[in-house]
Design a protein around this motif. Structure first.
Motif, PDB file in Angstrom:
ATOM      1  N   UNK A 174     -45.333  77.470 142.786  1.00  0.00           N
ATOM      2  CA  UNK A 174     -45.589  77.130 144.389  1.00  0.00           C
ATOM      3  C   UNK A 174     -44.793  76.204 145.138  1.00  0.00           C
ATOM      4  N   UNK A 175     -44.018  74.945 143.835  1.00  0.00           N
ATOM      5  CA  UNK A 175     -43.037  74.245 144.657  1.00  0.00           C
ATOM      6  C   UNK A 175     -42.283  74.848 145.087  1.00  0.00           C
ATOM      7  N   UNK A 176     -40.770  75.916 144.955  1.00  0.00           N
ATOM      8  CA  UNK A 176     -40.247  76.552 145.235  1.00  0.00           C
ATOM      9  C   UNK A 176     -40.648  77.339 146.635  1.00  0.00           C
ATOM     10  N   UNK A 177     -41.633  77.204 146.489  1.00  0.00           N
ATOM     11  CA  UNK A 177     -41.924  77.872 147.949  1.00  0.00           C
ATOM     12  C   UNK A 177     -41.334  77.501 149.593  1.00  0.00           C
ATOM     13  N   UNK A 178     -41.558  76.211 149.362  1.00  0.00           N
ATOM     14  CA  UNK A 178     -40.970  75.618 150.583  1.00  0.00           C
ATOM     15  C   UNK A 178     -39.784  75.163 150.426  1.00  0.00           C
ATOM     16  N   UNK A 179     -38.810  76.016 149.542  1.00  0.00           N
ATOM     17  CA  UNK A 179     -37.588  76.168 149.839  1.00  0.00           C
ATOM     18  C   UNK A 179     -36.672  76.883 149.906  1.00  0.00           C
ATOM     19  N   UNK A 180     -37.685  78.765 150.164  1.00  0.00           N
ATOM     20  CA  UNK A 180     -37.961  79.835 149.906  1.00  0.00           C
ATOM     21  C   UNK A 180     -37.927  79.849 151.500  1.00  0.00           C
ATOM     22  N   UNK A 188     -40.110  85.374 145.709  1.00  0.00           N
ATOM     23  CA  UNK A 188     -40.755  86.175 143.836  1.00  0.00           C
ATOM     24  C   UNK A 188     -41.611  84.863 143.183  1.00  0.00           C
ATOM     25  N   UNK A 189     -43.171  85.060 143.740  1.00  0.00           N
ATOM     26  CA  UNK A 189     -43.868  84.764 142.491  1.00  0.00           C
ATOM     27  C   UNK A 189     -43.875  85.201 141.436  1.00  0.00           C
ATOM     28  N   UNK A 190     -44.113  84.353 140.852  1.00  0.00           N
ATOM     29  CA  UNK A 190     -43.258  84.341 138.983  1.00  0.00           C
ATOM     30  C   UNK A 190     -44.784  84.622 138.288  1.00  0.00           C
ATOM     31  N   UNK A 191     -45.524  85.136 138.322  1.00  0.00           N
ATOM     32  CA  UNK A 191     -46.657  85.126 137.800  1.00  0.00           C
ATOM     33  C   UNK A 191     -46.765  85.546 136.344  1.00  0.00           C
ATOM     34  N   UNK A 193     -44.826  84.215 134.438  1.00  0.00           N
ATOM     35  CA  UNK A 193     -44.497  82.513 134.150  1.00  0.00           C
ATOM     36  C   UNK A 193     -45.257  81.535 133.496  1.00  0.00           C
ATOM     37  N   UNK A 194     -46.422  81.878 135.447  1.00  0.00           N
ATOM     38  CA  UNK A 194     -47.913  80.963 135.521  1.00  0.00           C
ATOM     39  C   UNK A 194     -48.617  82.048 135.604  1.00  0.00           C
ATOM     40  N   UNK A 195     -49.876  82.149 134.491  1.00  0.00           N
ATOM     41  CA  UNK A 195     -50.947  83.159 135.035  1.00  0.00           C
ATOM     42  C   UNK A 195     -51.465  82.138 135.741  1.00  0.00           C
ATOM     43  N   UNK A 196     -51.345  80.836 136.223  1.00  0.00           N
ATOM     44  CA  UNK A 196     -52.193  80.008 136.998  1.00  0.00           C
ATOM     45  C   UNK A 196     -52.256  79.934 138.458  1.00  0.00           C
ATOM     46  N   UNK A 197     -50.784  80.447 138.723  1.00  0.00           N
ATOM     47  CA  UNK A 197     -50.659  80.740 139.809  1.00  0.00           C
ATOM     48  C   UNK A 197     -51.436  81.216 141.228  1.00  0.00           C
ATOM     49  N   UNK A 198     -51.400  80.359 142.413  1.00  0.00           N
ATOM     50  CA  UNK A 198     -52.277  81.525 142.898  1.00  0.00           C
ATOM     51  C   UNK A 198     -51.916  82.159 145.041  1.00  0.00           C
ATOM     52  N   UNK A 199     -52.489  82.069 145.137  1.00  0.00           N
ATOM     53  CA  UNK A 199     -52.240  82.684 146.657  1.00  0.00           C
ATOM     54  C   UNK A 199     -51.606  82.274 147.483  1.00  0.00           C
ATOM     55  N   UNK A 200     -52.234  81.351 147.426  1.00  0.00           N
ATOM     56  CA  UNK A 200     -51.745  79.924 148.563  1.00  0.00           C
ATOM     57  C   UNK A 200     -50.682  79.662 148.383  1.00  0.00           C
ATOM     58  N   UNK A 201     -49.565  79.710 147.171  1.00  0.00           N
ATOM     59  CA  UNK A 201     -47.823  79.562 146.974  1.00  0.00           C
ATOM     60  C   UNK A 201     -47.281  80.753 148.644  1.00  0.00           C
ATOM     61  N   UNK A 202     -48.109  82.037 148.105  1.00  0.00           N
ATOM     62  CA  UNK A 202     -47.736  82.775 149.495  1.00  0.00           C
ATOM     63  C   UNK A 202     -47.621  82.330 150.345  1.00  0.00           C
ATOM     64  N   UNK A 203     -49.031  82.060 151.150  1.00  0.00           N
ATOM     65  CA  UNK A 203     -49.012  81.338 152.463  1.00  0.00           C
ATOM     66  C   UNK A 203     -49.049  80.077 152.882  1.00  0.00           C
ATOM     67  N   UNK A 204     -48.530  79.595 152.311  1.00  0.00           N
ATOM     68  CA  UNK A 204     -48.028  77.965 152.090  1.00  0.00           C
ATOM     69  C   UNK A 204     -46.466  78.769 152.783  1.00  0.00           C
ATOM     70  N   UNK A 205     -46.190  79.444 152.150  1.00  0.00           N
ATOM     71  CA  UNK A 205     -44.267  80.218 152.499  1.00  0.00           C
ATOM     72  C   UNK A 205     -44.264  80.675 153.337  1.00  0.00           C
TER      73      UNK A 205
END
Length: 337
Positions: A174-180, A188-191, A193-205
């Motif tokens: 999720x750290x790179x979402x702000x860079x994008x 592109x969210x790599x679930x 690689x990280x099965x715990x990534x949450x939808x708020x990563x996309x929301x923040x982006x």
């Protein structure tokens, strides 16, 4: 959310008893299959110092894949930017865009795709810092837009193609979402690689997104391991192989792996079963309807209209069948007129 588009991420896996040439030929055949089955895009990865994965140079293999297909988008999933010179990446992808205009995706990540020693050998100036990664991304934009220069004059990334590849930032934590969002690129969210990534990563982006000349609006996609079998038994067999592979990865073992029959008889220890449960969020598996339901639910949770799937299977035939079942489930093939 409309119809879900599906793409494929291929890693050119070298199975036990096969060769790297066979692995690459399977990747080429899979790209052709993906186009025939109606998949939206076909991405390949960058890995190093692994005898299990033959895909080390996406920018080279992409030439063959784009030439062997007609219209499907071909891309990197991704170029591990700290391993490279930003100028050379710009030149490689400008050449690809010149050869295949309007079909090239440049997906980029900051992970090394290998161990740190190998990454340091690939790019001795790599200091693994976020500031260096951001500086590379900034330089890349200047090279793509012919605005790079020094006090001695402009520096041009050639060939100067009239268009540039569509750019994506890969993110697993999720750290790179702000860079994008900052650069106005796709995310592109790599679930897988990280099965715990949450939808708020996309929301923040989406909330932080700054429009660019490539993307007026935010565009996010989700990637996950997917295994689809004709029967529950076949799906379970494929899932066990994937579980085994991930357990071995965590031990630092990157192949060769045993055949399906050996894995079928294998009994996981209590510790291994715990790791399998931990990794379960990275994988979707089941029969055609099960997989369709799970992928649709994921797309709704993350509010994306496109998912990129990665499928490691014990045989090319099982892998092909998985792709065919998913294509049919989502009606990806255009109707014949």
């Amino acid at each position: 959310m409309g119809d879900i588009k599906i793409g494929i991420l291929d890693q050119s896996i070298v199975r036990q008893g096969s060769t790297v040439q066979e692995a690459i030929q399977e990747t080429i055949a899979t790209a052709k299959l993906a186009e025939d089955l109606g998949y939206s895009r076909f991405w390949i990865s960058e890995h190093h110092n692994s005898t299990f994965i033959a895909g080390s140079t996406p920018e080279v293999l992409m030439v063959k894949l784009a030439d062997a297909t007609q219209h499907i988008r071909i891309g990197s999933g991704g170029i591990m930017l700290p391993n490279h010179s930003a100028l050379k990446v710009a030149e490689n992808f400008r050449m690809l865009e010149t050869l295949f205009p309007g079909r090239i995706d440049l997906g980029m990540g900051r992970a090394p795709g290998t161990d740190r020693i190998t990454s340091s050998l690939l790019n001795p100036s790599n200091d693994f810092s976020e500031s260096s990664y951001l500086r590379q991304l900034e330089h890349l934009q200047h090279f793509f837009r012919d605005t790079a220069g020094t006090d001695r004059g402009f520096i041009y990334a050639t060939p100067q193609s009239p268009t540039i590849p569509m750019q994506w930032i890969l993110s697993s934590s999720g750290g790179s979402s702000s860079i994008a969002a900052k650069f106005g690129m796709g995310l592109a969210v790599a679930k897988f690689i990280n099965g715990f990534v949450r939808p708020d990563v996309v929301e923040t982006y989406r909330k932080s997104f700054r429009p660019s000349d490539q993307y007026e609006k935010p565009h996010a996609i989700l990637s996950v391991f997917v295994l689809c079998g004709e029967t529950e038994e076949k799906a379970a067999q494929m899932r066990k192989m994937m579980d085994y592979i991930l357990v071995e990865f965590e031990r630092g073992k990157f192949g060769p792996f045993p055949d399906a029959e050996t894995v079928k008889k294998y009994r996981f220890s209590a510790g291994e079963l715990e790791r399998i449960r931990y990794n379960s969020g990275r994988i979707i598996s089941g029969t055609q309807e099960d997989v369709k339901e799970q992928l649709t639910e994921l797309a709704q949770q993350f509010e994306v209209d496109e998912i990129i799937i990665s499928t490691m299977a014990d045989s090319a035939a099982n892998r092909v069948k998985s792709f065919e079942l998913i294509s049919d489930a989502f009606n990806l093939r255009e109707p014949v007129l």
